[in-house]
Design a protein around this motif. Sequence first.
Motif, PDB file in Angstrom:
ATOM      1  N   GLU A 135      11.836  31.873  17.368  1.00 46.93           N
ATOM      2  CA  GLU A 135      10.619  32.218  16.426  1.00 46.93           C
ATOM      3  C   GLU A 135      11.376  32.141  14.839  1.00 46.93           C
ATOM      4  N   TYR A 191       6.556  40.959  12.917  1.00 46.43           N
ATOM      5  CA  TYR A 191       6.196  40.314  14.164  1.00 46.43           C
ATOM      6  C   TYR A 191       7.344  41.052  15.149  1.00 46.43           C
ATOM      7  N   ILE A 216       1.954  40.776  13.579  1.00 45.85           N
ATOM      8  CA  ILE A 216       1.721  40.317  14.969  1.00 45.85           C
ATOM      9  C   ILE A 216       2.411  41.085  16.088  1.00 45.85           C
ATOM     10  N   ASP A 218       3.514  41.211  20.135  1.00 43.86           N
ATOM     11  CA  ASP A 218       3.464  40.506  21.596  1.00 43.86           C
ATOM     12  C   ASP A 218       4.021  41.626  22.619  1.00 43.86           C
ATOM     13  N   LEU A 276      -2.618  40.805  14.949  1.00 46.11           N
ATOM     14  CA  LEU A 276      -2.837  39.852  16.105  1.00 46.11           C
ATOM     15  C   LEU A 276      -2.128  40.646  17.222  1.00 46.11           C
ATOM     16  N   LEU A 278      -0.950  39.907  21.045  1.00 42.65           N
ATOM     17  CA  LEU A 278      -0.761  38.870  22.209  1.00 42.65           C
ATOM     18  C   LEU A 278      -0.214  39.619  23.423  1.00 42.65           C
ATOM     19  N   SER A 317       4.973  32.766  24.730  1.00 41.20           N
ATOM     20  CA  SER A 317       5.235  31.525  23.969  1.00 41.20           C
ATOM     21  C   SER A 317       5.999  30.505  24.641  1.00 41.20           C
ATOM     22  N   TYR A 324       0.283  28.827  21.675  1.00 39.26           N
ATOM     23  CA  TYR A 324       0.975  30.139  21.117  1.00 39.26           C
ATOM     24  C   TYR A 324       1.312  29.893  19.789  1.00 39.26           C
ATOM     25  N   VAL A 328      -0.387  31.649  16.291  1.00 40.84           N
ATOM     26  CA  VAL A 328       0.333  32.578  15.353  1.00 40.84           C
ATOM     27  C   VAL A 328       0.357  31.760  14.010  1.00 40.84           C
ATOM     28  N   PHE A 331      -2.955  32.394  12.116  1.00 42.19           N
ATOM     29  CA  PHE A 331      -3.007  33.764  11.647  1.00 42.19           C
ATOM     30  C   PHE A 331      -2.178  33.743  10.653  1.00 42.19           C
ATOM     31  N   LEU A 332      -0.974  33.547  10.357  1.00 48.52           N
ATOM     32  CA  LEU A 332      -0.144  33.384   9.214  1.00 48.52           C
ATOM     33  C   LEU A 332      -0.680  32.645   8.074  1.00 48.52           C
TER      34      LEU A 332
END
Length: 336
Positions: A135, A191, A216, A218, A276, A278, A317, A324, A328, A331-332
């Motif tokens: 990521e 995140y 975010i 997850d 967000l 997930l 992801s 995915y 993401v 959104f960013l």
Amino acid sequence: MHMVHVLGSMAAGIAIAGGAGLGLAGNALFDMALNPRAKHSIMARINSGEATGTDMSIFASDPSRSAARAWFDEAKRDISIAARDGGVLHGWRVWGHGVVPAPDGRRSPESADVDHRYLILCHGYSGRPSDLAREAHAAHRRGFSVLLPAARGHERNADRYVGMGWLDAYDLLAWIDTLVDFDPDARIALYGVSMGGAEVMMASGLDLPPQVRCIIEDCGFTSVWDELAVQMRDLMHLPVSPLLDAAEAVCRARAGYGFREASAQERLRSARVPMLFLHGADDSFVPPAMLDAVYEACASPVKERVLFEGAGHGASSYVHPERYAMIVGDFLSRHL
């Protein structure tokens, strides 16, 4: 990790009448789950190399993950903060392309980067920052500077009890302040995955500076109590009551927090930045029902949730990489 011995101690604690037995069981559970220095703890096994953490086959076999780890090992630089309870906490950072530090340690006005985008990535229980190298690499290619703190009880911060995201959420404020000090014009996104997901949710209701633009998460859990209760029932096949109550009392005395108060769900009731959420539909570690609970609790005027079919814990992801990344990334782009 001699699990039979640990569980035997717990069973004995239940069988022995009185508080002494429960105290024994509570300490055994605390040490097993949250004390990286205990001989038979989960974290001690991982730190000694006897076992692995989150590197399950679906992750370890992914070629992009291997390439990203090689990049991360080469590009990462040490960064640290003073811990509010003394000592130092460590992490890693990679400045974005065109970001130039000045001699005083702040961002130089000569930096070519004009977007000022920063992403703080928070790893999961039993993991380490490099678990999120994939990521981090993807974000860095898009122009982000990335910061990856090691959670308490993990990697170079293994001298502390595991904070399960709760203690780490307060530390996250200091990590954010470090970026703001470096670049007052920073546009920051948080995140986190699993325990890291709980961490960023727990931070959402704190007094975040305006530089934090979105969060975010997850597969984060609703609260430490809820997650440990799931693991005791499904993994250890142990009664939640009175064992978890005993372990919570030990945790409060030794680590300074309680499992019930360590609630992402409650913190989200004060969230204000876009969120967000997930989750994998086949997650057996953090049940998907927790996604509904945290989403409904979130007070942010901007919130979105996505469930990924066929994905297990932390695997969304990998099972749906293109979808995915698109979700993401979009959104960013909208909130940074």
